[in-house]
Write an enzyme that holds these catalytic residues in place. Structure first.
Site, short mmCIF file in Angstrom:
data_model
loop_
_atom_site.label_atom_id
_atom_site.label_comp_id
_atom_site.label_asym_id
_atom_site.label_seq_id
_atom_site.Cartn_x
_atom_site.Cartn_y
_atom_site.Cartn_z
N SER A 174 4.74 2.27 7.66
CA SER A 174 4.10 1.09 7.22
C SER A 174 5.46 0.21 6.11
O SER A 174 6.43 2.07 5.56
CB SER A 174 3.74 1.64 6.12
N HIS A 207 0.95 -1.33 0.10
CA HIS A 207 0.06 0.26 0.04
C HIS A 207 0.75 1.65 0.26
O HIS A 207 0.30 2.14 -0.06
CB HIS A 207 -1.04 -0.22 1.23
N ASP A 255 0.12 -7.34 1.79
CA ASP A 255 0.74 -6.18 1.71
C ASP A 255 1.75 -6.56 1.57
O ASP A 255 2.36 -5.42 2.67
CB ASP A 255 0.00 -4.92 2.83
#
Length: 288
Positions: free
Chosen positions: A240, A135, A165
């Site tokens: 992230s 993402h 992901d």
């Protein structure tokens, strides 16, 4: 604030500085004329000569001292102000504990910049491959990675797995990269100390600490529900794709998501993809 004014009253008598109070001279007896009819000039008293001589010596001495002092000041600097007390510097020693862990892992962590967002990543081999979240690079074919030393490199998106992901980046200058050491998430236990490293809110090289709060926590990652390592290490937007490492500096997870309140900030519940699942996916993407 109101002042108290100047002291007044019969007991206060102001005298100008440097002026001695003297009784005003009055008319004294006239000197008798001398035998030749002229008025003699009075010679100063003996004590007066001593005072005059002493004043002359003091003036000469003060002048010489002033010249010597001026010459001394010309060749010297003003004395420094007294230093405030300080704790003595610690003797040089190698880093230990979490400081050593962070120092070992930080060179492997990068910031990932795209046109619309940003995140983190970490180097997984000596061939220029970087693991991050899908993402973070969604919709991009190339991104910019910022190394720990501030160098900026262009990286291609080698491939991604949206369901897990995860994505792999590749740069053309692998010699500038430092690979991280991958551990085993299967060896983790609840209560183990861990560090989360990344670029939360664009603050590159940020290190936070916590513990493993739970193992195999089922959460939604990517396009489906997956198990994740839960930690209370502070993770925020921008973390992230960064590594979750154990106390030995081995990567045990990929920081991916947080449980947030309505404000969107960290509330002490973060999730990382276990490295035992992330590493084979990264290897597959690199092979293909």
């Amino acid at each position: 604030m109101r002042g108290l004014g100047s002291p007044r009253g019969p007991e206060f008598h102001t005298v100008a500085l440097g002026v001695r109070e003297r009784t005003p001279p009055g008319p004294g007896p006239a000197a008798p004329p001398s035998s030749n009819g002229k008025t003699p000039v009075p010679s100063p008293p003996r004590g007066g000569r001593i005072l005059v001589a002493a004043a002359l010596v003091a003036a000469l001495t003060g002048s010489a001292a002033g010249v010597a002092g001026a010459r001394l000041l010309e060749g010297s600097e003003p004395a420094p102000a007294a230093a405030l007390p300080r704790v003595a510097p610690a003797p040089p020693a190698s880093l230990t504990g979490l400081s050593a862990t962070a120092a070992r892992v930080l060179p492997s962590v990068v910031s990932v910049e795209t046109r619309s967002s940003g995140g983190s990543g970490f180097v997984v081999d000596d061939r220029g491959h970087i693991l991050t979240n899908a993402h973070v690079v969604r919709g991009s074919s190339t991104v910019t990675v910022v190394l720990h030393n501030g160098s900026r490199l262009t990286a291609r998106v080698a491939g991604a797995d949206a369901d897990e992901d995860l994505a792999v980046l590749e740069v053309d200058h692998p010699r500038e990269l430092t690979a991280a050491t991958l551990g085993r998430s299967a060896d983790l236990a609840v209560g183990d100390q861990v560090l989360a490293i990344g670029s939360p809110l664009g603050l590159s090289g940020t290190v936070t600490s916590g513990i493993v709060s739970a193992l195999d926590r089922e959460v939604r990652l990517g396009g489906s529900r997956r198990t994740a390592v839960q930690t209370d290490a502070s993770i925020n937007p921008g973390n992230s794709g960064g590594p979750l490492v154990n106390a030995r500096g081995e990567v045990v997870g990929v920081n991916t998501a947080i449980a947030a309140s309505r404000g969107g900030g960290n509330i002490g519940i973060g999730f990382a993809i276990p490295i035992d699942r992330a590493a084979p996916i990264a290897e597959r993407i690199i092979r293909n």
